[in-house]
Design a protein around this motif. Structure first.
Motif, short mmCIF file in Angstrom:
data_model
loop_
_atom_site.label_atom_id
_atom_site.label_comp_id
_atom_site.label_asym_id
_atom_site.label_seq_id
_atom_site.Cartn_x
_atom_site.Cartn_y
_atom_site.Cartn_z
N ILE A 1 0.81 -1.21 0.00
CA ILE A 1 0.00 0.00 0.00
C ILE A 1 0.85 1.27 0.00
N LEU A 2 2.16 1.14 -0.26
CA LEU A 2 2.98 2.34 -0.35
C LEU A 2 2.45 3.23 -1.47
N PRO A 3 2.40 4.54 -1.25
CA PRO A 3 1.81 5.44 -2.24
C PRO A 3 2.71 5.61 -3.46
N THR A 4 2.08 5.95 -4.57
CA THR A 4 2.80 6.28 -5.79
C THR A 4 2.29 7.61 -6.31
N LEU A 5 3.02 8.20 -7.25
CA LEU A 5 2.57 9.46 -7.82
C LEU A 5 1.31 9.24 -8.66
N ASN A 6 1.14 8.03 -9.21
CA ASN A 6 -0.10 7.73 -9.91
C ASN A 6 -1.30 7.89 -8.97
N ASN A 7 -1.16 7.35 -7.75
CA ASN A 7 -2.22 7.50 -6.76
C ASN A 7 -2.49 8.97 -6.47
N PHE A 8 -1.41 9.74 -6.30
CA PHE A 8 -1.56 11.16 -6.00
C PHE A 8 -2.28 11.88 -7.12
N CYS A 9 -1.88 11.62 -8.36
CA CYS A 9 -2.47 12.33 -9.50
C CYS A 9 -3.94 11.98 -9.69
N SER A 10 -4.27 10.69 -9.59
CA SER A 10 -5.66 10.30 -9.79
C SER A 10 -6.55 10.84 -8.67
N THR A 11 -6.06 10.79 -7.43
CA THR A 11 -6.86 11.31 -6.31
C THR A 11 -6.98 12.82 -6.38
N THR A 12 -5.91 13.50 -6.80
CA THR A 12 -5.97 14.96 -6.96
C THR A 12 -7.08 15.34 -7.94
N LYS A 13 -7.16 14.64 -9.04
CA LYS A 13 -8.21 14.94 -10.03
C LYS A 13 -9.59 14.74 -9.43
N ILE A 14 -9.77 13.64 -8.69
CA ILE A 14 -11.06 13.38 -8.06
C ILE A 14 -11.44 14.52 -7.12
N LEU A 15 -10.52 14.90 -6.25
CA LEU A 15 -10.83 15.91 -5.24
C LEU A 15 -11.10 17.27 -5.88
N ARG A 16 -10.30 17.64 -6.86
CA ARG A 16 -10.51 18.94 -7.50
C ARG A 16 -11.81 18.95 -8.31
N ASP A 17 -12.13 17.82 -8.95
CA ASP A 17 -13.40 17.74 -9.67
C ASP A 17 -14.59 17.86 -8.72
N TRP A 18 -14.39 17.42 -7.49
CA TRP A 18 -15.46 17.46 -6.49
C TRP A 18 -15.51 18.81 -5.76
N GLY A 19 -14.70 19.76 -6.16
CA GLY A 19 -14.77 21.09 -5.56
C GLY A 19 -14.02 21.22 -4.26
N LEU A 20 -12.99 20.40 -4.06
CA LEU A 20 -12.17 20.48 -2.86
C LEU A 20 -10.78 21.00 -3.21
N SER A 21 -10.08 21.49 -2.20
CA SER A 21 -8.78 22.11 -2.43
C SER A 21 -7.64 21.11 -2.26
#
Length: 368
Positions: free
Chosen positions: A85-105
């Protein structure tokens, strides 16, 4: 610029990493920016704050810097589970898109390498919750804003299905597996004695019904490290965007109360009791199907799980040669012990008392 110095990195590795970073920054026009290391704590990433000639700030995130430990633990289930479960930049990028699409900072991704091991991202500045709390800012206000974020995450994931394969799902079994870091690593390394097979199974069996009950609460999109060091107060933005979030590479579907417990209970800063109770009332108002009893049990269980796992991670990092993590143990166990007073956790408390003596929770500078 190397800010996680407790990991042994060879001169060759450091030189190659610096060359790669310099090339990346030069390519995107940030090669001449002033660089300041940002404290990374237990992160598997390295952060550097950049300031260009125009006074613009950004954060360089290096997720590929971590060298392989020379003293890593072999063949134990807790260690292997953590590696998966170590994080990757892929995880960061995909989650960033989700959060920003949902109107979060979530921080804007300004640039990234093709290999997705380096990224330049938006800098939220030095407005972390923990920094503001230490300066006397209202804990009640900050927690209220954090609850707004949790409610938004819950509403969005039910209104807008996730169209990505990168999102994890946290199950009862996931948390049980992660807790095994205690009998597998903490007990033998810190206490000097590993529980036998039946005692390990007993530990899992004690947790299973507690976690199942805690899961009988609203399921949501959890950020997994929704802590006061990873939340920022962005006063120029309106709710829920007035809370900046970072360190969500392990985000996934799971119980909302895990994140709630994470922000309410931190071993680095004690949230005042009245602010905690106010946050509970705010949460209950937003989740009318959640009872006060369910809230308290779920909060207790997930707080204990999070801090117990953190104790195990500190032990593993120390075993791997990353220095300084034993110093966290007294404050971590203080939080755990405060949760073990809940009647439902009595048997868990009894198991811990038998296998982890007080000396193995309070000795910060050396193993017992």
């Amino acid at each position: 610029m190397n800010n996680v110095l407790s990991v042994r990195e060879t001169a060759t590795q450091a030189s190659e990493r610096d060359d790669r970073i310099n090339q990346f920054l030069s390519t995107i026009g940030w090669g001449e920016a002033e660089r300041t290391a940002v404290k990374g704590g237990a992160s598997t990433r390295c952060y550097t704050r950049l300031r260009d000639a125009n006074g613009m700030f950004a954060i360089l995130m290096d997720i590929g810097f971590m060298p392989t430990p020379t003293n890593s633990i072999k063949n134990d289930s807790a260690h292997n589970q953590q590696q998966t479960i170590l994080p990757t930049l892929n995880n960061f990028c995909s989650t960033t898109k989700i959060l920003r699409d949902w109107g979060l900072s979530a921080p804007e991704i300004i640039a990234q390498t093709a290999e997705r091991d380096l990224a330049l991202v938006e800098d939220f500045g030095e407005r972390e919750y923990i920094r503001l709390l230490e300066k006397g800012f209202s804990a009640t206000s900050l927690l209220s804003m954090a609850v707004d974020v949790l409610a938004t995450l819950h509403n969005r994931i039910h209104d807008q299905p996730l169209f990505t394969n990168d999102v994890r799902t946290y199950s009862v079994e996931t948390f049980i597996s992660q807790l095994s870091i205690i009998p597998e690593i903490y007990c033998p390394f810190i206490c000097g004695k590993a529980p036998n097979a039946s005692e390990k199974e007993e530990f899992k069996a004690l947790w299973k019904p507690l976690i199942e009950q805690a899961f009988n609460t609203p399921q949501s999109f959890i950020l997994r490290d929704f802590a006061i060091s990873n939340l920022f107060y962005l006063d120029e933005r309106s709710s829920p965007m007035n809370v900046g979030v970072i360190d969500y590479e392990l985000a996934g579907k799971g119980p909302m109360l895990y994140d709630f417990a994470s922000v309410l209970h931190d071993n680095r800063f004690a949230i005042p009791t009245e602010a905690q109770e106010s946050a509970r009332m705010t949460l209950l108002a937003k989740f009318p199907t959640l009872t006060h009893e369910q809230l308290l049990l779920g909060e207790t269980v997930f707080c204990a799980i999070r801090q117990i796992e953190w104790a195990g991670i500190c032990a593993r990092y120390t075993q791997q040669g990353r220095e300084g993590f034993l110093a966290y143990l007294p404050s971590i166990w203080a939080v755990v012990e405060s949760q073990l007073t809940h009647p439902s956790l009595k048997q868990v408390k009894d198991w811990i008392d038998r296998h982890i003596p007080i000396s193995a929770r309070r000795t910060p500078l050396q193993k017992v």
